[in-house]
Structure formats: structure tokens, C-alpha cells
Design a protein around this motif. Structure first.
Motif, short mmCIF file in Angstrom:
data_model
loop_
_atom_site.label_atom_id
_atom_site.label_comp_id
_atom_site.label_asym_id
_atom_site.label_seq_id
_atom_site.Cartn_x
_atom_site.Cartn_y
_atom_site.Cartn_z
N HIS A 1 -24.57 -69.49 58.69
CA HIS A 1 -25.58 -70.09 59.61
C HIS A 1 -25.59 -71.55 59.05
CE1 HIS A 1 -28.70 -68.24 57.01
NE2 HIS A 1 -29.35 -69.49 57.52
N LEU A 2 -25.82 -71.45 57.72
CA LEU A 2 -26.31 -72.93 57.15
C LEU A 2 -24.89 -73.50 56.84
CD1 LEU A 2 -28.36 -74.62 55.78
CD2 LEU A 2 -27.98 -73.43 53.70
N SER A 3 -23.85 -72.95 56.55
CA SER A 3 -22.58 -73.37 56.47
C SER A 3 -21.87 -74.19 57.74
CB SER A 3 -21.58 -72.59 55.85
OG SER A 3 -21.88 -71.99 54.77
N ARG A 4 -22.18 -73.51 58.60
CA ARG A 4 -21.39 -73.92 59.77
C ARG A 4 -22.39 -75.22 60.49
NH1 ARG A 4 -17.32 -71.05 61.20
NH2 ARG A 4 -16.95 -69.02 60.71
N ILE A 5 -23.47 -75.79 59.98
CA ILE A 5 -24.10 -76.65 60.52
C ILE A 5 -23.30 -77.89 60.51
CG2 ILE A 5 -26.04 -78.11 60.14
CD1 ILE A 5 -27.94 -75.71 59.34
N ALA A 6 -22.41 -77.85 59.51
CA ALA A 6 -21.60 -79.43 59.24
C ALA A 6 -20.25 -78.89 59.94
CB ALA A 6 -21.62 -79.35 57.84
#
Length: 217
Positions: free
Chosen positions: A210-215
Motif C-alpha cells: 500500500h505504501l509502495s503504490r502511492i508513488a
């Protein structure tokens, strides 16, 4: 040969080619161990370690490739380690020294395949080659790391590594394959260990997806 000496490598390769008439299979497996915490190692120790494990492997590959390319084929098993997939306390520099040739070998395999030269990254577990005795350099220990050092020593245990000749039949079969794989794990325990490391890394990535896909990149 001394793989830290380019002239020694070149001379040994030329002597081997002359003795056998040609080179067909070259197992690129020289290595050394630098044992200790990252903070403890001197720059001289680190550079000496990389001279063997990385630059040494590159020197051998560069010296033999003209022979293999000239005859239109050959096998070049590159032997990093099962430890090239990630670092571990006390053997971080060993992992780094093996990860570098592992990565270079991926590129090398793509570069020389069109010449009929097959490169296989052979992920080998520990064997009784003298690596853990004569082949090991120890850092000067810092007292702050002694609890962790004790834990790691207990984890390594006193298990006796298998003899190198137990792996030789695998390498011989590998070299005889008409289309050898890009990677090969040697050893039943090593196979399980490498797969477990891969699963653990995948699980870690997924836990923060979920954190990776913010960018967007």
C-alpha cells in the motif's frame, strides 16, 4: 592462480588452453570470507575481500571469454553463493562480495549467449573448501556487538560442511546440458534456504504494498 593478480590469471588461462588444446568449461569459483560486523571492518579488509570475490571473478571471466568466443561456445559456471541474495549479520561483506558477481553474471549471460557461451549462476551452499578456516579474515571485534556475535555463533553451530566432491557431479551434469539454466541452486538444504529467503522477501514487499503504490513510478 592468484585471482587478485591479473597477469597471474592471464598466464594460468593461457597455460590451461595450451595444455588442453582449448577451453570448454571454466568454473569461476575462487572466494574468500570476511567475517565480522559492518562497523568493525577496515577499508583495507573490505578492499582486499572485494579483490578476491568480485574483481577476481571478473578477471577470470574476462580472461577466458576470448577463448570460449573464438571456439563458438562453452560453459562458464559463475559461483557466487546462496548468500548473494541478502545480507546477514557478521557476514555482510561476504554477501556483498558475492552479490556483485551475481549481478554482473546476469548481464554477462545476456552479453555472451549469442556467441554460444552459456553462463550459469551457481548458488552454492557451504562446502569444506577451507573457506571457513584458511580463507577467512576476521575483523577486530567491538565489545558492543558481543551479544549479537554470540547469538550468530550459536546459530551457525558446529555442523560439518560437505566435501566439495559432493557438488562436483552436479556441475558436471550442468556443463553437459545442451541448454543450461541461467541459475542453479546446488544442495538440497541450500535449495530450501534460497526459496525461503525469496518467500520472506516477497512477504515483506506485500506487507508494505500500500505504501509502495502511492508513488506512480
Amino acid at each position: 592462480m592468484d585471482v587478485t593478480d591479473r597477469r597471474a590469471v592471464s598466464d594460468a588461462v593461457e597455460q590451461a588452453a595450451a595444455a588442453f588444446g582449448r577451453l570448454d568449461v571454466v568454473v569461476n569459483n575462487a572466494g574468500a570470507m570476511l567475517c565480522g560486523m559492518v562497523e568493525e571492518a577496515t577499508e583495507e579488509q573490505i578492499r582486499a575481500h572485494m579483490e578476491v570475490n568480485f574483481f577476481g571473478a571478473v578477471r577470470v571471466a574476462q580472461a577466458v571469454l576470448p577463448h570460449l568466443r573464438a571456439r563458438g561456445g562453452g560453459r562458464l559456471p559463475q559461483v557466487p553463493s546462496t548468500g548473494s541474495g541478502g545480507g546477514m549479520a557478521t557476514v555482510g561483506y561476504y554477501g556483498a562480495g558475492k552479490a556483485a558477481p551475481d549481478s554482473v553474471s546476469e548481464a554477462l549471460a545476456m552479453e555472451v549467449e549469442r556467441f554460444g557461451v552459456k553462463v550459469t549462476i551457481v548458488q552454492m551452499g557451504g562446502h569444506n573448501t577451507g573457506l571457513f578456516t584458511a580463507g577467512t579474515t576476521h575483523t577486530g571485534p567491538l565489545a558492543q556487538y558481543q551479544p549479537l556475535r554470540t547469538e550468530m555463533e550459536a546459530m551457525w553451530g558446529d555442523a560439518v560442511a560437505p566435501e566439495p566432491d559432493t557438488a562436483a557431479p552436479v556441475i558436471i551434469k550442468l556443463a553437459a546440458l545442451p541448454d543450461p539454466p541461467r541459475r542453479l541452486i546446488v544442495g538440497s538444504q541450500s535449495f530450501d534456504h534460497v526459496l525461503e529467503m525469496g518467500r520472506a522477501r516477497t512477504d515483506l514487499y506485500r506487507s508494505c504494498e500500500h505504501l509502495s503504490r502511492i508513488a506512480p513510478g
